[in-house]
Design a protein around this motif. Structure first.
Motif, short mmCIF file in Angstrom:
data_model
loop_
_atom_site.label_atom_id
_atom_site.label_comp_id
_atom_site.label_asym_id
_atom_site.label_seq_id
_atom_site.Cartn_x
_atom_site.Cartn_y
_atom_site.Cartn_z
N THR A 92 90.62 -61.42 155.55
CA THR A 92 92.01 -61.07 155.25
C THR A 92 92.07 -59.99 154.18
OG1 THR A 92 92.75 -63.32 155.77
CG2 THR A 92 94.21 -62.00 154.37
N ILE A 93 92.92 -58.99 154.41
CA ILE A 93 93.19 -57.96 153.41
C ILE A 93 94.68 -57.96 153.12
CG2 ILE A 93 93.10 -55.50 152.85
CD1 ILE A 93 90.70 -55.23 154.76
N ILE A 94 95.02 -58.07 151.83
CA ILE A 94 96.41 -58.00 151.40
C ILE A 94 96.57 -56.73 150.58
CG2 ILE A 94 98.26 -59.13 150.10
CD1 ILE A 94 96.89 -61.82 150.74
N VAL A 95 97.52 -55.90 150.98
CA VAL A 95 97.70 -54.56 150.42
C VAL A 95 99.05 -54.46 149.71
CG1 VAL A 95 97.95 -52.12 151.05
CG2 VAL A 95 96.29 -53.55 152.27
N ASP A 96 99.02 -53.95 148.46
CA ASP A 96 100.28 -53.64 147.78
C ASP A 96 100.80 -52.32 148.35
OD1 ASP A 96 102.39 -52.89 146.17
OD2 ASP A 96 101.43 -53.52 144.30
N SER A 97 101.71 -52.42 149.31
CA SER A 97 102.18 -51.23 150.02
C SER A 97 103.10 -50.36 149.16
CB SER A 97 102.87 -51.64 151.33
OG SER A 97 103.96 -52.51 151.07
N SER A 98 103.48 -50.83 147.97
CA SER A 98 104.23 -49.98 147.05
C SER A 98 103.34 -48.86 146.52
CB SER A 98 104.74 -50.76 145.83
OG SER A 98 105.60 -51.79 146.19
N LEU A 99 102.06 -49.15 146.37
CA LEU A 99 101.15 -48.21 145.71
C LEU A 99 100.11 -47.62 146.66
CD1 LEU A 99 100.47 -50.19 142.41
CD2 LEU A 99 102.16 -48.39 142.83
N ILE A 100 100.01 -48.15 147.85
CA ILE A 100 98.99 -47.68 148.81
C ILE A 100 99.72 -47.14 150.03
CG2 ILE A 100 97.00 -48.33 150.23
CD1 ILE A 100 96.48 -50.59 148.16
N ASP A 101 99.54 -45.85 150.27
CA ASP A 101 100.30 -45.19 151.33
C ASP A 101 99.54 -45.06 152.64
OD1 ASP A 101 98.43 -43.33 150.60
OD2 ASP A 101 99.86 -41.76 150.04
#
Length: 178
Positions: A92-101
């Motif tokens: 599982t990968i959880i990404v902070d999409s606010s900071l990762i485009d």
């Protein structure tokens, strides 16, 4: 059969990476699991990279070093770039999409995008994107239960700041329910 979760949380210094890892580790400890917590800093505390290796297991842990995590929490792009390919297939990968485009380039892992930093700002909790991400983690990956995470949080927050536990749980709930 024994269950082991190997989690890497990574991002910039100042995002609460190590605190989030400590909450997870204490959550495991409070429910009698074997636990390892290994922090790693970049050259500077604030703004440099930070990551934390957390292992929570039903069996004794041989080494605190994680080379093939089954869970990655990436809170900035350099962290996703560095650790994405280390995650085991089916992990599982959880990404902070606010900071990762960018999107995760693999199709053999479960990926969850959550705008944790923006959600934290919207809740007047600018330094708590880490807690939002932990909420998402316990919902999507079988690492800890909600109650186990709460026990870990209660153990990590000093008695002088006990009034912050409810607010932390509210922020965790936001990530859990996203």
């Amino acid at each position: 059969m024994s269950k082991t979760n190997e989690v890497i949380i990574a991002g910039f210094g100042g995002q609460g990476i190590l605190f989030a890892g400590k909450v997870l580790a204490y959550g495991g400890l409070m429910c009698d699991k074997e636990v390892s917590w290994l922090p790693s800093y970049g050259p500077e505390m604030r703004g440099g990279t930070a990551n934390c290796h957390i292992i929570i297991s039903d069996a004794p842990i041989g080494s605190p070093i994680i080379t093939e995590p089954n869970v990655l929490i990436a809170m900035n792009k350099p962290s996703l770039d560095k650790f994405e390919n280390a995650v085991v297939s089916g992990g599982t990968i959880i990404v902070d999409s606010s900071l990762i485009d960018r999107k995760v380039e693999r199709d053999d892992v479960n990926v969850f995008y959550i705008p944790a930093t923006q959600m934290a700002l919207d809740m007047d909790a600018s330094k708590m994107a880490n807690m939002i991400i932990l909420g998402k983690l316990i919902k999507e990956a079988d690492v800890l239960t909600y109650d186990e995470l709460k026990k870990g949080l209660e153990k990590c927050v000093p008695p002088s700041k006990a009034d912050l536990i409810d607010f932390n749980m509210k922020v965790i709930d936001a990530g859990y329910n996203y």
